[in-house]
Scaffold this motif. Structure first.
Motif, mmCIF file in Angstrom:
data_model
loop_
_atom_site.group_PDB
_atom_site.id
_atom_site.type_symbol
_atom_site.label_atom_id
_atom_site.label_comp_id
_atom_site.label_asym_id
_atom_site.label_seq_id
_atom_site.Cartn_x
_atom_site.Cartn_y
_atom_site.Cartn_z
ATOM 1 N N ASP A 16 66.356 -11.386 -7.278
ATOM 2 C CA ASP A 16 65.902 -12.753 -6.737
ATOM 3 C C ASP A 16 64.903 -13.285 -7.424
ATOM 4 O O ASP A 16 64.734 -14.642 -7.249
ATOM 5 N N ARG A 17 63.519 -12.754 -7.731
ATOM 6 C CA ARG A 17 62.630 -13.045 -8.284
ATOM 7 C C ARG A 17 62.576 -12.961 -9.654
ATOM 8 O O ARG A 17 62.539 -11.875 -10.161
ATOM 9 N N VAL A 18 62.609 -14.137 -10.493
ATOM 10 C CA VAL A 18 62.856 -14.198 -11.862
ATOM 11 C C VAL A 18 61.698 -14.500 -12.549
ATOM 12 O O VAL A 18 60.829 -15.490 -12.073
ATOM 13 N N ALA A 34 69.075 -19.691 -13.204
ATOM 14 C CA ALA A 34 68.720 -18.864 -12.032
ATOM 15 C C ALA A 34 67.922 -19.653 -10.966
ATOM 16 O O ALA A 34 68.855 -19.230 -9.900
ATOM 17 N N CYS A 39 67.713 -18.133 -7.205
ATOM 18 C CA CYS A 39 66.626 -17.171 -7.426
ATOM 19 C C CYS A 39 65.304 -18.198 -7.330
ATOM 20 O O CYS A 39 65.270 -19.457 -7.888
ATOM 21 N N THR A 40 64.162 -17.537 -7.164
ATOM 22 C CA THR A 40 62.710 -18.038 -7.498
ATOM 23 C C THR A 40 62.558 -17.792 -8.821
ATOM 24 O O THR A 40 62.610 -16.765 -9.124
ATOM 25 N N ASP A 74 61.527 -9.251 -9.909
ATOM 26 C CA ASP A 74 62.604 -8.222 -9.981
ATOM 27 C C ASP A 74 63.298 -7.975 -11.417
ATOM 28 O O ASP A 74 63.449 -7.067 -11.861
ATOM 29 N N TRP A 173 73.402 -9.825 -12.515
ATOM 30 C CA TRP A 173 72.568 -11.193 -12.477
ATOM 31 C C TRP A 173 72.885 -11.734 -13.255
ATOM 32 O O TRP A 173 73.229 -13.381 -13.127
#
Lengths: 296, 296
Positions: A16-18, A34, A39-40, A74, A173
């Motif tokens: 979720d965190r890119v 994303a 995603c953030t 992530d 993803w």
């Protein structure tokens, strides 16, 4: 069908965190795809102006240091020019000990070898070499768009050093943000892109260079350049220093592809000069049938 | 400006009745552009089904014989494959003694020589060799459109045998239906199209043929073929027998263009293999600057 859907195979927590390192055209396009998928996204670029422009165009948060961008991620996607990929990957592996770290370099064998020799062997389990086959002859975040990622093949080229769970998390993803993951070895990837990407670039540049040189004495030559010429030379507007890096990093495969291309050209030249119309027609017919199996 | 418009130079009566011999993609597209400009258009094709389909798609009246199509025409445009151009032009000159007769063949020197040796010398005053640089990798009246003609360069390549008034009448009409007439000699035309059109076709076909041959052992190669590969191989879907005719008819110029292209490719291969990144970058930079002067 009335059967239940197959449950998603478990391959670790979702991404979720890119973090994007290098926010040019492809990095910002991935950021946009994303963000669209929920995603953030944080980003960093060696040129702060580029990161600011990327942030203005997307939901990406520009960070003042790469460490800050990747710390809680992530997944980290390194989208810098080839020469900076290895050091960026090694640094991200160190800074973000929970993250899957992938890259977007358009050649793999050379980059993987550099990273292998520089990274901690344990960290290498989280480095998944990859290459999204998107982009264009343009560059910079100004030309980025989530659609650059839509439907493209995203090559994933793990070695046996990589944790299979990290590979599966990344592939899931990739599918979630709109691209199609395709797994193959780094060596095989480099051989295939030499034919499918590097050779077309070299051909386009050579054709444009030749027409420009001939034009010096014949100013009408570009007047007669219709749609076909424009299609074939569009890639020639690509970034020279990026391409110089790519070709040199894949030099043996590129040289082989150019040699095979030259043999075919010389063979058509001989068929034409000797008036062997039937042979020319057969050569063209084979290529036509192959082209019709590709989408336009 | 308050001055009076310059009066149109007198160059014979305007062209209102148009005949098209060969109603494939380019013939039917010219018919549509002519009808849009207020001309009446008759057409004939050696395949009556093609003429019927052309008529269904345009304002063209399909005629049962070529004589009937051209008899009353002010201008006849011969749009057949190259092998049939000379006989069609000679026959149109004979059947329509008041008409300007032009053709759409994509090579000129060879076609002009054939017509010169077969036509009545007096009739040759009304034959204006020409080549509209439109078209596409598709063929047939189904893909025709007036937009195929819009804004294209239409090369006009008269010899000293042609009546200047016939040339001017044709050029005025070309402008009226939406294209841009550009005058040059047949020899110069053939040299320029070898670089701007025939070489791109040969390169596209060679690249597609090579990828298809490599793909036999590597089914993923076309999976990795992104936009650039598609752009470069689009022309490979062109008609093999038409292209075989064109290349053989312009064989010396085509061979020269291929040789020069091969030299450039080999030179880039050497720069890459020897790791001369600065040279590769310079080669790419030159081509990029030339490409940016062209419209996309």
């Amino acid at each position: 069908m009335t059967s239940m859907p197959t449950p998603e195979p478990s391959a670790g927590p979702p991404i979720d965190r890119v973090a994007i390192v290098g926010t040019g055209l492809i990095g910002t396009s991935i950021a946009m795809a994303a963000a669209r998928a929920g995603c953030t996204v944080r980003g960093w670029d060696i040129d702060p102006g580029v990161a600011t422009r990327a942030a203005a165009r997307s939901a990406l948060t520009a960070c003042p240091t790469s460490e800050e961008a990747v710390a809680d991620a992530d997944v980290v996607i390194v989208c810098t020019p080839i020469g900076a990929v290895a050091s960026s990957v090694v640094s991200a592996l160190r800074t973000a000990p929970g993250a899957v770290v992938a890259d977007a370099a358009s050649i793999k064998e050379h980059v993987v070898a550099e990273i292998r020799s520089a990274a901690n062997p344990l960290d290498l389990r989280r480095y998944v070499p990859s290459h999204p086959l998107g982009g264009s002859e343009r560059s910079g975040p100004e030309h980025a768009s989530a659609s650059v990622v839509d439907g493209i093949v995203w090559a994933v080229t793990p070695t046996e050093a990589v944790d299979p769970e990290a590979v599966e998390r990344l592939e899931r993803w990739i599918g979630r943000i709109g691209a199609q993951p395709a797994r193959l070895s780094p060596e095989r990837h480099d051989r295939l892109v030499a034919f499918a990407s590097h050779l077309p670039q070299v051909a386009s540049t050579s054709l444009m260079g030749l027409a420009a040189a001939e034009e010096a004495g014949e100013p009408e030559i570009l007047l007669l350049a219709a749609g076909g010429f424009r299609d074939l030379t569009r890639l020639a507007a690509s970034n020279p220093s990026l391409w110089s890096e790519i070709l040199l990093a894949n030099r043996d495969q590129v040289a082989t592809a150019i040699d095979l291309f030259v043999s075919r050209l010389v063979s058509i030249r001989d068929e034409v000069l000797e008036g062997r119309g039937g042979d020319v027609e057969r050569t063209f017919d084979e290529a036509k049938r192959a082209r019709l199996t590709l989408a336009t």
